[in-house]
Design a protein around this motif. Structure first.
Motif, PDB file in Angstrom:
ATOM      1  N   ALA A  93       0.832  -1.206   0.000  1.00  0.00           N
ATOM      2  CA  ALA A  93       0.000   0.000   0.000  1.00  0.00           C
ATOM      3  C   ALA A  93       0.871   1.264   0.000  1.00  0.00           C
ATOM      4  O   ALA A  93       0.556   2.249  -0.682  1.00  0.00           O
TER       5      ALA A  93
ATOM      6  N   TYR B 225       0.787   4.192  -2.724  1.00  0.00           N
ATOM      7  CA  TYR B 225       0.478   5.549  -2.261  1.00  0.00           C
ATOM      8  C   TYR B 225       1.487   6.560  -2.810  1.00  0.00           C
ATOM      9  O   TYR B 225       1.124   7.665  -3.218  1.00  0.00           O
TER      10      TYR B 225
ATOM     11  N   LEU C 241      -3.761   5.468  -4.564  1.00  0.00           N
ATOM     12  CA  LEU C 241      -4.499   5.023  -3.389  1.00  0.00           C
ATOM     13  C   LEU C 241      -5.567   6.068  -3.068  1.00  0.00           C
ATOM     14  O   LEU C 241      -5.253   7.232  -2.796  1.00  0.00           O
TER      15      LEU C 241
ATOM     16  N   GLY D 130      -4.152  -0.252  -5.889  1.00  0.00           N
ATOM     17  CA  GLY D 130      -3.482   0.444  -4.789  1.00  0.00           C
ATOM     18  C   GLY D 130      -4.360   0.557  -3.560  1.00  0.00           C
ATOM     19  O   GLY D 130      -3.901   0.297  -2.429  1.00  0.00           O
ATOM     20  N   THR D 131      -5.625   0.922  -3.739  1.00  0.00           N
ATOM     21  CA  THR D 131      -6.546   1.054  -2.611  1.00  0.00           C
ATOM     22  C   THR D 131      -6.821  -0.305  -1.983  1.00  0.00           C
ATOM     23  O   THR D 131      -6.915  -0.439  -0.755  1.00  0.00           O
TER      24      THR D 131
END
Length: 274
Positions: free
Chosen positions: A74, A78, A83, A186-187
């Protein structure tokens, strides 16, 4: 020396699992559980542990391993601006609740039931990625906070039973709600951390005091596998994240779908062979 000879294949297998699952975590936005669960389950079966205990330990330990892997993955996404913090805040409370409940009730299911859940969901998710039926059904609801919360709860519950970080479910769901594939990946990596923490606690509690567990286990979480796989997976996750941003979105979708089909077939084979 006899002890080393007995356990070195298990240790070597865990190390390879850590490297591959870490790359998969960064590449596909998954916690690596789709690799860790079958690999760890196979290793424990070879060592002679009961089939029901094996699947539960594989799932519970996989969730614990996903915690550091997901954090590193993550963080990498980010830094690349992939994200969605607003979506993350909306999902986390409900996904934590769903995952915790899933981890607690998993102890009531047999190992084969968990394998069937894993396989069926893997096939459905792969079909959805290729044919996009989830987008057609849910796409118009992308602005509804209630839909996001319900989806988060369901993703958390099923992820706990599968022992995954939820990327296999949350990535296509977020895409259906209008996110780009890169943003969804990403999220999802961050969502996987919340799933892993809550699910791990549920499996520790549901497996506490169960007979026949491997040595150095807290409930259904094995500390040896956790240490070996988690370190290598966390180190390799940034490599997968870097690769993900070199691929176009269509390629990433098909890689994801093919991966899930292979994992689902592996689980079906385990049920039939058992």
């Amino acid at each position: 020396m006899d002890l080393i000879a007995q356990y070195w294949p298990f240790v070597a297998g865990l190390m390879v699992t850590g490297v591959v699952s870490g790359i998969a975590a960064g590449l596909l936005g998954i916690g690596g559980g789709a690799i860790i669960v079958p690999a760890l389950g196979t290793a424990l079966s070879v060592m002679g542990y009961d089939s029901d205990v094996v699947q539960h330990v594989a799932v519970g330990t996989s969730l614990a391993i996903i915690i550091p892997t997901g954090i590193v993955s993550a963080r990498s996404h980010y830094k690349r601006g992939a994200l969605d913090v607003a979506t993350l805040r909306l999902w986390v409370p409900f996904i934590v609740a769903g995952t915790f409940i899933g981890g607690l009730v998993a102890g009531f299911f047999s190992g084969d039931v968990l394998r069937v859940v894993f396989a069926v969901m893997a096939f459905l998710i792969a079909a959805n990625i290729v044919f996009g039926f989830q987008t057609k059904v849910m796409g118009h609801l992308h602005g509804s906070a209630v839909t996001h919360r319900i989806s988060a709860s369901v993703v958390g519950f099923i992820s706990a039973l599968m022992g995954i970080g939820g990327g296999s479910l949350s990535v296509p769901t977020l895409v259906a709600f209008g996110a780009s594939m890169h943003a969804a990946v990403g999220t999802s990596a961050a969502i996987g951390v919340a799933i892993a923490v809550s699910g791990t606690l549920g499996f520790v509690l549901s497996g506490w005091g169960v007979a026949g567990l491997p040595p150095l286990s807290l409930g259904y979480v094995n500390l040896v596998a956790l240490a070996l796989v988690a370190v290598l997976a966390a180190l390799c996750a940034p490599l997968g994240a870097a690769l993900a941003h070199r691929l176009n979105q269509q390629t990433l979708k098909y890689v994801f779908a093919g991966f899930l089909v292979l994992v689902g077939l592996n689980m079906v084979w385990k049920v039939l062979a058992g």
